[in-house]
Design an enzyme around this catalytic site. Structure first.
Site, PDB file in Angstrom:
ATOM      1  N   CYS A 129       3.052  10.266  -0.718  1.00 16.58           N
ATOM      2  CA  CYS A 129       4.411   9.711  -0.632  1.00 16.58           C
ATOM      3  C   CYS A 129       5.492  10.763  -0.858  1.00 16.58           C
ATOM      4  O   CYS A 129       6.499  10.803  -0.129  1.00 16.58           O
ATOM      5  CB  CYS A 129       4.575   8.578  -1.644  1.00 16.58           C
ATOM      6  N   HIS A 251      11.124   7.643  -5.317  1.00 16.67           N
ATOM      7  CA  HIS A 251      10.901   9.025  -5.748  1.00 16.67           C
ATOM      8  C   HIS A 251      12.128   9.875  -5.434  1.00 16.67           C
ATOM      9  O   HIS A 251      12.742   9.737  -4.369  1.00 16.67           O
ATOM     10  CB  HIS A 251       9.702   9.629  -5.003  1.00 16.67           C
TER      11      HIS A 251
END
Length: 345
Positions: A129, A251
Site C-alpha cells: 500500500c 498513510h
C-alpha cells in the site's frame, strides 16, 4: 469489456469488503461475484449494493468457472490457492506479498506500468500500500525529469495491520493517564516478541526486522525493492523508514527525490502533478492547504502537497503524499488492475 465471473478470497476482511464495494461502485463487468473466506466464515451473509451475498469456504473447487480472482487473505492462503485458481483458468490479482518479488510475476500500478500486464503467468501482484501511493505520485515526475534517488519516511495507519489493530487503538485511546502501561498485543507486528501501545505513540517498526541484521524492517525492504521493480530501474537509489502512527486509515509519506534534470522549479512539479491521473494537488501554504489522512479517508485519489525545493541539493525536492491505504493502497488498485486487464483483451 466482456462480462466475467469474479471471486474475492478474503471477502470478509477489511480489504476484501472494499474490493466488493469498488467492483459494484465502478460497475465492473462482473457476470457473477463469489465471496470466499475461511471455513468459519462460510454461510455469513454480506449485503452490498442491492444484493446479498453468501460467503463460501475457499477450496480448490471454488475457482471452477472463475475468470478473475482477487486475493486478500494473507500470503499463505495465496500461496496455497492461487495456483489452484490459475490451474482452473482464472487470472489471480493478489494483494499479498506472496508473489511480488517473483521476477516472472508482474507487480502493477496501472498509472505507472500497465504494459507489465501483457506478460503474466496467470498471477498479477498488487504492490504494498505504501509503495502504490508513492510510485503513482512520482511517475509523472519521473517520466518528465527522471529520478535517481528516493528517500521516504512513512507515517502509516493502523488499518494496515488489520481490524484487530484498529480495535486495540480504540481500546487504548480511552486511557490517557495510563498510556505507557496500555495493554498491547498487536503492534508492531503480532508475531513480534515485544508489543507496544499505539495510542499516543509512534512505533518506528512495521513488520519484522530482516534476519540479515541490516536494521531494515520487511516493510521498508518491500518499499525499496518494489519501487525498483515497478519503475523497472534496479539502479534507482531507494531508502525507506516506516513508522506506525495512531491514525485509523490513511498513510502519509514524506518523500525526498533527486531529479536527473537541472533548473526544475516547484511550479514545474506542481504543473506536472495537476495533470497526473489519480493525483490531486493540495498545496497552498498561504491557506494551510495540504493533504491529511483524516480527509483522505474514503477517497480514491492520491493527495500531494508541501512541495519544496531542497535548500542544499540543486536537484532535490520534498513532497508530502497521502492516500487511503485500504482503497488506492489495496482494493482500488486491485480493481483497476482487473479493469486494465479486461481493456487489453
Amino acid at each position: 469489456m466482456k462480462n466475467v465471473n469474479v471471486a474475492i478470497v478474503g471477502a470478509t476482511g477489511a480489504v476484501g469488503t472494499k474490493i466488493l464495494e469498488k467492483l459494484l461502485e465502478r460497475n465492473f463487468p462482473a457476470q457473477s461475484i463469489k465471496l470466499l473466506a475461511s471455513k468459519r466464515s462460510a454461510g455469513l451473509e454480506i449485503k452490498a449494493g442491492n444484493q446479498t451475498y453468501t460467503v463460501e469456504e475457499t477450496t480448490p473447487e471454488s475457482f471452477e468457472g472463475v475468470d478473475i480472482a482477487f486475493f486478500s487473505a494473507g500470503g499463505s492462503i495465496s500461496e496455497k490457492f492461487a495456483p489452484e485458481a490459475v490451474q482452473r483458468g482464472a487470472v489471480v490479482i493478489d494483494n499479498t506479498s506472496a508473489f511480488r518479488m517473483n521476477e516472472d510475476i508482474p507487480l502493477v500500478v496501472p498509472e505507472v506500468n500497465p504494459s507489465a500486464l501483457q506478460n503474466h503467468p496467470g498471477i498479477i501482484a498488487n504492490p504494498n500500500c505504501s509503495t502504490i501511493q508513492m510510485v503513482a505520485a512520482l511517475q509523472p515526475i519521473k517520466e518528465k525529469y527522471g529520478i535517481n534517488r528516493i528517500i521516504v519516511s512513512t507515517y502509516q495507519a493502523v488499518s494496515g495491520a488489520g481490524s484487530e489493530a484498529i480495535d486495540e487503538l480504540e481500546a487504548q485511546s480511552g486511557h490517557f493517564e495510563q498510556r505507557a502501561e496500555n495493554v498491547a498485543e498487536i503492534l508492531p507486528s503480532a508475531s513480534a516478541e515485544r508489543h507496544y501501545p499505539i495510542a499516543f505513540n509512534a512505533i518506528p517498526q512495521i513488520d519484522a526486522f530482516h534476519p540479515s541484521g541490516s536494521g531494515y524492517t520487511l516493510e521498508e525492504l518491500k518499499m525499496m525493492n518494489e519501487t525498483k521493480k515497478i519503475f523497472g530501474d534496479q539502479n534507482l537509489s531507494v531508502t525507506a523508514t516506516c513508522v506506525r502512527l495512531p491514525v485509523v486509515t490513511g498513510h502519509s509519506e514524506s518523500v525526498y527525490i533527486q531529479l536527473n534534470a537541472d533548473n526544475v522549479t516547484v511550479e514545474d512539479l506542481k504543473e506536472v502533478l495537476k495533470n497526473a491521473p489519480g493525483v490531486v494537488l493540495q498545496d497552498d501554504p498561504s491557506t494551510q492547504t495540504y493533504p491529511m489522512p483524516l480527509f483522505a479517508e474514503g477517497k480514491d485519489e492520491i493527495f500531494v502537497g508541501r512541495i519544496r525545493k531542497d535548500r542544499e541539493e540543486a536537484t532535490g525536492f520534498h513532497l508530502w503524499i497521502v492516500s487511503d491505504n485500504l482503497l488506492k493502497g489495496a482494493a482500488l488498485n486491485s480493481v483497476q488492475i482487473g479493469e486494465k486487464l479486461l481493456e487489453e483483451q
